[in-house]
Write an enzyme that holds these catalytic residues in place. Structure first.
Site, short mmCIF file in Angstrom:
data_model
loop_
_atom_site.label_atom_id
_atom_site.label_comp_id
_atom_site.label_asym_id
_atom_site.label_seq_id
_atom_site.Cartn_x
_atom_site.Cartn_y
_atom_site.Cartn_z
N VAL A 236 0.80 -1.22 0.00
CA VAL A 236 0.00 0.00 0.00
C VAL A 236 0.83 1.28 0.00
O VAL A 236 0.31 2.35 -0.30
CB VAL A 236 -0.96 -0.01 1.22
CG1 VAL A 236 -0.22 0.30 2.51
CG2 VAL A 236 -2.13 0.94 1.01
N TYR A 237 2.13 1.20 0.29
CA TYR A 237 2.94 2.41 0.33
C TYR A 237 3.02 3.05 -1.05
O TYR A 237 3.48 2.43 -2.01
CB TYR A 237 4.35 2.11 0.82
CG TYR A 237 4.47 1.67 2.27
CD1 TYR A 237 3.44 1.88 3.18
CD2 TYR A 237 5.62 1.04 2.72
CE1 TYR A 237 3.57 1.46 4.50
CE2 TYR A 237 5.75 0.63 4.04
CZ TYR A 237 4.72 0.85 4.92
OH TYR A 237 4.84 0.43 6.23
N SER A 238 2.56 4.30 -1.11
CA SER A 238 2.58 5.07 -2.36
C SER A 238 2.00 4.27 -3.52
O SER A 238 2.53 4.27 -4.63
CB SER A 238 4.01 5.54 -2.69
OG SER A 238 4.50 6.39 -1.68
#
Length: 321
Positions: free
Chosen positions: A58-60
């Protein structure tokens, strides 16, 4: 660099958190560093002996995994690295776009491997607990991910100790692969994990890899100072209390008296806990990596520890959702 064990793997005593690296136009981390600005920090970490890297799908919006995969492929030998990622957060709108269903886990491990450019991750972690899915469904899917060769080990992140205990019991009862690590919220400003989670991990032989060991930077600057991240970090703004100011001031006092950085003091305090395996550090500015490395050789006195801990006030549970 010194190395320690996480399950059977040798990991550096510092883990580089990759949430700081990602396309700032994707996802909700507008403060993240784009690829060309990220690569020098990743290379410097590798040169310093760090072999443990933690990211999440989910990061960036997946771009953190993409940047991580390309940099590690260019700068290091894959078999020397311990590469970790996580699953749970929303990756697309509509139905089945998030969570820990069998459908989501089996789809997202393939998506993560594609973005990372590898055929396996060393540690696959559930980013949060998913109470909307039967626990057995989640745990059997994770077991199947390991048996398929797409992950070597599995871990968990912030949840209640009773939830983690139930998961480990269910895994053992069914002969499924067990969690080997807990990535939880733990630092000088938030010590609620000391009540149940840390003793439980010590009892079960589970590695602890705390996130936000510097309290999202609050421990390394004056309480009223702001940064681009603090001004846009909605999640981070929910984690700490005004009463934490007193602890931040004590960190500054100890650092000044010893002639070291505040980061060294905060990380040295965290590393004193015997169950802590490797804190996950963020590096976005020159000097931050040097401070973290220096903390490996910096020791606090018992009196300094009492000074740092004296102002702590109990917090509501923060970071589990």
């Amino acid at each position: 660099m010194r190395y320690t064990k996480l399950a059977g793997m040798d990991v550096s005593e510092l883990c580089l958190g990759m949430m700081s690296y990602g396309d700032p136009k994707r996802g909700n981390h507008s403060w993240s560093l784009p690829e060309e600005e990220s690569r020098p920090f990743i290379k410097a970490a590798l040169d310093a002996g760090i072999n443990f890297f933690d990211t999440a799908n989910v990061y960036s919006d997946g771009s953190s995994e993409e940047i991580t995969g390309r940099a590690l492929k260019d700068f290091a030998r894959r078999d020397e690295l311990v590469l970790a990622t996580k699953v749970h957060g929303r990756m697309h709108q509509g139905t089945n776009g998030a969570g820990l269903s069998r459908k989501a886990i089996l789809a997202e491990i393939d998506n993560s491997l594609r973005r990372l450019g590898t055929d396996h991750v060393d540690l696959y972690q559930i980013h949060r607990f998913d109470s909307t899915v039967p626990l057995e469904e989640t745990l059997e899917a994770l077991h199947d991910v390991v048996k398929s060769g797409k992950a070597r080990y599995i871990g968990a992140s912030s949840m209640y100790a009773w939830q983690f205990a139930k998961a480990l019991y269910t895994q053992e009862a069914n002969g499924w692969t067990k969690f080997v690590s807990m990535q939880n919220h733990y630092n000088l400003l938030y010590r609620e994990e000391e009540r149940e989670m840390l003793p439980f991990c010590a009892d079960q032989g589970v590695a602890v890899i705390p996130w936000s060991p510097l309290a999202r930077g609050r421990l390394v600057r004056d309480w009223d100072a702001t940064t681009a991240r603090t001004e846009t970090d909605e999640f981070g703004s929910t984690l700490y209390l005004e009463s934490d100011r007193a602890i931040v001031e004590q960190v500054a006092a100890v650092a000044s008296a010893r002639g070291v950085s505040r980061a060294q003091v905060a990380l040295a305090w965290l590393r004193r806990h015997p169950v802590v395996t490797a804190p996950i550090i963020g590096v976005t500015k020159p000097g931050q990596l040097d401070d973290a490395l220096a903390a490996l050789d910096f020791e606090l006195t018992d009196d300094e520890v009492r000074q740092l801990e004296s102002g702590y006030q109990p917090h509501r549970i923060a970071g589990h959702s």
